[in-house]
Design an enzyme around this catalytic site. Structure first.
Site, PDB file in Angstrom:
ATOM      1  N   CYS A 109       0.840  -1.206   0.000  1.00  0.00           N
ATOM      2  CA  CYS A 109       0.000   0.000   0.000  1.00  0.00           C
ATOM      3  C   CYS A 109       0.870   1.249   0.000  1.00  0.00           C
ATOM      4  O   CYS A 109       1.396   1.648   1.044  1.00  0.00           O
ATOM      5  CB  CYS A 109      -0.935  -0.014   1.209  1.00  0.00           C
ATOM      6  SG  CYS A 109      -2.028   1.415   1.243  1.00  0.00           S
ATOM      7  N   CYS A 154      -0.544   4.123   2.182  1.00  0.00           N
ATOM      8  CA  CYS A 154      -0.465   3.896   3.636  1.00  0.00           C
ATOM      9  C   CYS A 154       0.983   3.995   4.120  1.00  0.00           C
ATOM     10  O   CYS A 154       1.260   4.609   5.148  1.00  0.00           O
ATOM     11  CB  CYS A 154      -0.988   2.506   4.023  1.00  0.00           C
ATOM     12  SG  CYS A 154      -2.366   1.895   3.071  1.00  0.00           S
ATOM     13  N   ASP A 155       1.912   3.365   3.391  1.00  0.00           N
ATOM     14  CA  ASP A 155       3.278   3.206   3.909  1.00  0.00           C
ATOM     15  C   ASP A 155       4.314   4.108   3.253  1.00  0.00           C
ATOM     16  O   ASP A 155       5.438   4.211   3.740  1.00  0.00           O
ATOM     17  CB  ASP A 155       3.725   1.737   3.746  1.00  0.00           C
ATOM     18  CG  ASP A 155       2.840   0.796   4.545  1.00  0.00           C
ATOM     19  OD1 ASP A 155       2.219   1.264   5.521  1.00  0.00           O
ATOM     20  OD2 ASP A 155       2.761  -0.388   4.201  1.00  0.00           O
TER      21      ASP A 155
END
Ligand code: FAD
Length: 310
Positions: free
Chosen positions: A137, A140-141
């Site tokens: 992701c 997200c990361d």
């Protein structure tokens, strides 16, 4: 004790397919159970969706919120929304029993709209360094890798989209694609290729993730020279496609060898009477938000006729 309610329809999944079906079911006054652990589906992680028709730009998180609000605006008294996950479906005399992580429900018909989930990288080190450098992701990361050199594995739209997101904060992005051809849109590829910090390596098949406590690099095999090449990087973003989320339904519907549910594209009927499927979990050739939504509307029209004709 109250008798167990028997729903006309149970919709499983809260992405564009499931929510579109939910809105139509509510407006058609079908007594409906809507089961999903969340709203929005896969593109919730996208920063900028540009092809949700009627909306030139929308973040995945906003799309999710809009979908939830749209369903809730029509659901009251008609669609029961349960924040649950379906675990199993069994055939019963009057229809089907759906078991979730929190309960069991009786229903006359079912629409499966559970989409798909990420395919995992299956090479030495990938499991070991999952969430320790190997990630699925970018939105997200990505911020964990600010000002660092990262790698994206894959060659489709999701890989190029992830690369575009990562270029906003990383020092450089190198995309490894196992063939010489890409599956992404020409326009997306062209735009990214112009970025000075973006590099593509084709014919590169990943063979190992290297690391200590955290990932420190990836080794790929150059398919042309047959040499193994090591790239130093703390962040490996994997975008190598998706697998259908259909395992829970295998007792009641046929799955093709890849796990997708075969449907009649005219009306989204599966081979099991009383069960329809829509969106990314089906064997439809193309998978997009608008297609998932349209598939579900088609299914709902057909389900309505099926229920009312009885
Ligand atoms: C990173 C990324 C970016 C994308 N960008 C775009 C884009 O820009 N434009 C575009 O058109 N398409 C895009 N797509 C594709 C698009 O997201 C999918 O085609 C679309 O989400 C499919 O919708 P769906 O409703 O069929 O399934 P999904 O979106 O996968 O939704 C499935 C739903 O089912 C739920 N679910 C799963 N298992 C269960 C269970 N057991 N019980 C109950 N509920 C369950 C999930 O929680 C989810 O709510 C993108 C995909 C990705 C991964």
């Amino acid at each position: 004790m109250n008798p167990i309610p028997v729903y006309d329809l149970t919709i499983i999944g809260g992405g564009p397919a499931g929510v579109s079906a939910g809105v139509y079911a509510a407006r058609k006054l079908l007594k409906t159970l809507f089961i999903s652990p969340e709203f929005g589906g896969q593109s919730i992680v996208s920063d900028d969706i540009q092809n949700w028709i009627g909306t030139p730009h929308i973040a995945g998180s906003k799309l999710a919120k809009d979908l939830e609000e749209h369903l809730k605006a029509y659901a009251t008294g008609i669609v029961d929304i349960k924040n649950e996950s379906a675990l199993d479906i069994q055939k019963t005399e009057g229809g089907f029993a759906v078991t979730t992580d929190k309960g069991s429900y009786e229903t006359k018909t079912i629409l499966i709209a559970t989409g798909s989930h990420r395919r995992k990288l299956d090479i030495p080190g990938a499991k070991e360094y999952d969430h320790r450098g190997v990630t699925y992701c970018a939105s997200c990361d990505g911020p964990f890798f600010t000002a660092q050199d990262v790698v994206v594995v894959g060659g489709g739209n999701a890989a190029f989209e992830s690369a575009a997101q990562l270029l906003a904060y990383t020092k450089s992005v190198t995309l490894l694609n196992r063939t010489a051809e890409f599956r992404a849109d020409e326009l997306t590829i062209k735009k990214l290729k112009e970025h000075p910090n973006f590099k593509i390596i084709t014919n590169a098949v990943p063979v190992e993730i290297l690391g200590d406590k955290l990932a420190v690099g990836i080794v790929y095999k150059d398919q042309v020279t047959k040499e193994k090449v090591r790239l130093e990087t703390p962040g490996i973003f994997v975008e190598i496609g998706a697998l259908p989320t259909t395992e829970f339904a295998k007792n009641v519907v046929d799955l093709n060898p890849l796990g997708y549910i075969p449907v009649d594209p005219r009306n989204q009927q599966t081979k099991t009477a009383g069960i329809w499927a829509a969106g990314d979990c089906t064997d439809g050739l193309y998978h997009q938000n608008n297609i998932a939504s349209g598939d579900a509307v088609k299914a709902l029209e057909d389900i309505y006729l099926h229920i009312k004709a009885k």
